[in-house]
Enzyme design. Sequence first.
Site, PDB file in Angstrom:
ATOM      1  N   ASP A   1      -8.770   1.371   4.424  1.00 26.82           N
ATOM      2  CA  ASP A   1      -9.175  -0.216   4.454  1.00 26.82           C
ATOM      3  C   ASP A   1     -10.106  -0.710   2.874  1.00 26.82           C
ATOM      4  O   ASP A   1      -9.936  -0.231   2.201  1.00 26.82           O
ATOM      5  CB  ASP A   1     -10.199  -0.526   5.426  1.00 26.82           C
ATOM      6  CG  ASP A   1      -9.804  -1.973   5.941  1.00 26.82           C
ATOM      7  OD1 ASP A   1      -9.292  -2.223   5.556  1.00 26.82           O
ATOM      8  OD2 ASP A   1     -11.366  -2.772   6.025  1.00 26.82           O
ATOM      9  N   THR A   2     -10.063  -1.581   2.620  1.00 25.73           N
ATOM     10  CA  THR A   2      -9.896  -2.601   1.685  1.00 25.73           C
ATOM     11  C   THR A   2     -10.709  -3.757   1.313  1.00 25.73           C
ATOM     12  O   THR A   2     -10.025  -4.613   2.088  1.00 25.73           O
ATOM     13  CB  THR A   2      -8.758  -2.338  -0.193  1.00 25.73           C
ATOM     14  OG1 THR A   2      -8.388  -1.362   0.046  1.00 25.73           O
ATOM     15  CG2 THR A   2      -9.300  -2.913  -0.901  1.00 25.73           C
TER      16      THR A   2
ATOM     17  N   PHE B   1      -0.398  -7.590  -5.455  1.00 20.78           N
ATOM     18  CA  PHE B   1      -0.540  -8.023  -4.561  1.00 20.78           C
ATOM     19  C   PHE B   1      -1.716  -8.899  -4.131  1.00 20.78           C
ATOM     20  O   PHE B   1      -3.356  -8.326  -4.885  1.00 20.78           O
ATOM     21  CB  PHE B   1       0.430  -7.236  -3.223  1.00 20.78           C
ATOM     22  CG  PHE B   1      -0.661  -5.664  -3.008  1.00 20.78           C
ATOM     23  CD1 PHE B   1      -0.358  -4.799  -4.111  1.00 20.78           C
ATOM     24  CD2 PHE B   1      -1.728  -6.623  -1.881  1.00 20.78           C
ATOM     25  CE1 PHE B   1      -1.690  -3.744  -3.305  1.00 20.78           C
ATOM     26  CE2 PHE B   1      -2.412  -4.824  -1.246  1.00 20.78           C
ATOM     27  CZ  PHE B   1      -2.100  -3.932  -1.560  1.00 20.78           C
ATOM     28  N   GLY B   2      -2.255  -9.438  -3.002  1.00 25.78           N
ATOM     29  CA  GLY B   2      -3.452  -9.868  -2.501  1.00 25.78           C
ATOM     30  C   GLY B   2      -4.542 -10.331  -3.563  1.00 25.78           C
ATOM     31  O   GLY B   2      -3.369 -11.354  -4.030  1.00 25.78           O
TER      32      GLY B   2
ATOM     33  N   LYS C   1       0.431  -1.579  -0.172  1.00 28.90           N
ATOM     34  CA  LYS C   1      -0.254   0.151  -0.004  1.00 28.90           C
ATOM     35  C   LYS C   1       0.407   1.384   0.298  1.00 28.90           C
ATOM     36  O   LYS C   1       0.326   2.136  -0.815  1.00 28.90           O
ATOM     37  CB  LYS C   1      -1.085  -0.199   1.172  1.00 28.90           C
ATOM     38  CG  LYS C   1      -1.980  -1.239   1.375  1.00 28.90           C
ATOM     39  CD  LYS C   1      -2.845  -0.619   2.779  1.00 28.90           C
ATOM     40  CE  LYS C   1      -4.186  -1.376   2.339  1.00 28.90           C
ATOM     41  NZ  LYS C   1      -4.722  -1.556   3.588  1.00 28.90           N
TER      42      LYS C   1
HETATM   43  P1  ITT Z   1      -3.331  -2.648   6.695  1.00 28.71           P
HETATM   44  O1  ITT Z   1      -2.246  -2.488   7.715  1.00 28.71           O
HETATM   45  O2  ITT Z   1      -3.068  -1.285   5.877  1.00 28.71           O
HETATM   46  O3  ITT Z   1      -4.268  -2.970   7.262  1.00 28.71           O
HETATM   47  P2  ITT Z   1      -3.710  -4.925   5.426  1.00 28.71           P
HETATM   48  O4  ITT Z   1      -2.956  -5.503   4.288  1.00 28.71           O
HETATM   49  O5  ITT Z   1      -4.739  -5.512   6.627  1.00 28.71           O
HETATM   50  O6  ITT Z   1      -2.954  -3.613   5.596  1.00 28.71           O
HETATM   51  P3  ITT Z   1      -6.347  -4.357   4.175  1.00 28.71           P
HETATM   52  O7  ITT Z   1      -7.134  -5.086   6.198  1.00 28.71           O
HETATM   53  O8  ITT Z   1      -6.757  -3.237   3.904  1.00 28.71           O
HETATM   54  O9  ITT Z   1      -5.044  -4.080   4.971  1.00 28.71           O
HETATM   55  O10 ITT Z   1      -6.813  -6.013   3.597  1.00 28.71           O
HETATM   56  C1  ITT Z   1      -6.989  -6.285   2.772  1.00 28.71           C
HETATM   57  C2  ITT Z   1      -7.179  -7.416   1.612  1.00 28.71           C
HETATM   58  O11 ITT Z   1      -7.041  -6.777   0.429  1.00 28.71           O
HETATM   59  C3  ITT Z   1      -5.586  -8.095   2.654  1.00 28.71           C
HETATM   60  O12 ITT Z   1      -5.673  -9.401   1.597  1.00 28.71           O
HETATM   61  C4  ITT Z   1      -4.958  -7.476   1.027  1.00 28.71           C
HETATM   62  O13 ITT Z   1      -4.477  -8.067   0.579  1.00 28.71           O
HETATM   63  C5  ITT Z   1      -6.020  -6.971   0.644  1.00 28.71           C
HETATM   64  N1  ITT Z   1      -5.828  -5.952  -1.065  1.00 28.71           N
HETATM   65  C6  ITT Z   1      -5.913  -5.574   0.069  1.00 28.71           C
HETATM   66  N2  ITT Z   1      -5.865  -3.949  -2.267  1.00 28.71           N
HETATM   67  C7  ITT Z   1      -5.758  -4.236  -2.693  1.00 28.71           C
HETATM   68  C8  ITT Z   1      -4.848  -4.501  -4.345  1.00 28.71           C
HETATM   69  O14 ITT Z   1      -5.081  -2.930  -4.792  1.00 28.71           O
HETATM   70  N3  ITT Z   1      -5.294  -5.352  -4.671  1.00 28.71           N
HETATM   71  C9  ITT Z   1      -5.774  -7.082  -3.978  1.00 28.71           C
HETATM   72  N4  ITT Z   1      -5.820  -7.207  -3.240  1.00 28.71           N
HETATM   73  C10 ITT Z   1      -6.224  -6.300  -2.198  1.00 28.71           C
END
Ligand code: ITT
Length: 197
Positions: free
Chosen positions: A70-71, A150-151, A12
């Site tokens: 948050d996403t 990622f993710g 992020k």
């Molecule tokens: P924070 O420390 O910011 O909370 P986090 O990794 O826990 O980081 P989130 O709670 O927002 O972040 O995570 C939401 C999920 O969505 C997490 O599994 C991420 O890998 C995924 N995610 C977030 N943004 C994404 C993106 O741009 N593309 C793909 N997956 C994403």
Amino acid sequence: MKLIFATGNLNKIKEVAQILGDDSRFEIVPMSQIGVKEDIPETSPTIEGNALQKARYLYDRYKVNCIAEDTGLEIDGLGGAPGVYSARYAGEEKNAEANIQLVLKNLAEKDDRTARFRTVIALIINEKEQTFEGIIEGKIDTKKSGNGGFGYDPIFIPDGYNQSFGEMDEAIKNQISHRSLALKKLMDFLNNYPSNN
Ligand code: ITT
């Protein structure tokens, strides 16, 4: 102006820095640079609630102007899941590969693969709170493709494209993504923010 970013997710931080570029008057500083290393609790039932919770955590303890985001990935064929639980969909260890495999398994028998990423950025500046939302519509592919991003990126294909976010040039993802849409709204707000404040 410095804004501390309440996140432990280096992807992020990298994306936000790329989207902002070098000539912004705002500097987004990772919370690790002010010595915050803990995993900030995210216990709200909504994405907006979690973004605010993370920003308030930092603001209440350190009294710094800050942002958090948050996403969630909302999949219609799964009733909106994983949504706010996207990070922990397959378990507390927040494993991206396990999360992807569970989505593919749960969607295997479903026809409706439409989905969207929703990001909410929370800003706390001079004690006032604001939120900014970005959404990108798309669908979940039947298999992973690409190693970028990622993710859930390798299984998400945005509308109007035939590549997943994982295959796409990162500059293109960063032009159209949920995160960049929310960030642009944040920047519009900050660019109109009085400089004597
Ligand atoms: P924070 O420390 O910011 O909370 P986090 O990794 O826990 O980081 P989130 O709670 O927002 O972040 O995570 C939401 C999920 O969505 C997490 O599994 C991420 O890998 C995924 N995610 C977030 N943004 C994404 C993106 O741009 N593309 C793909 N997956 C994403």
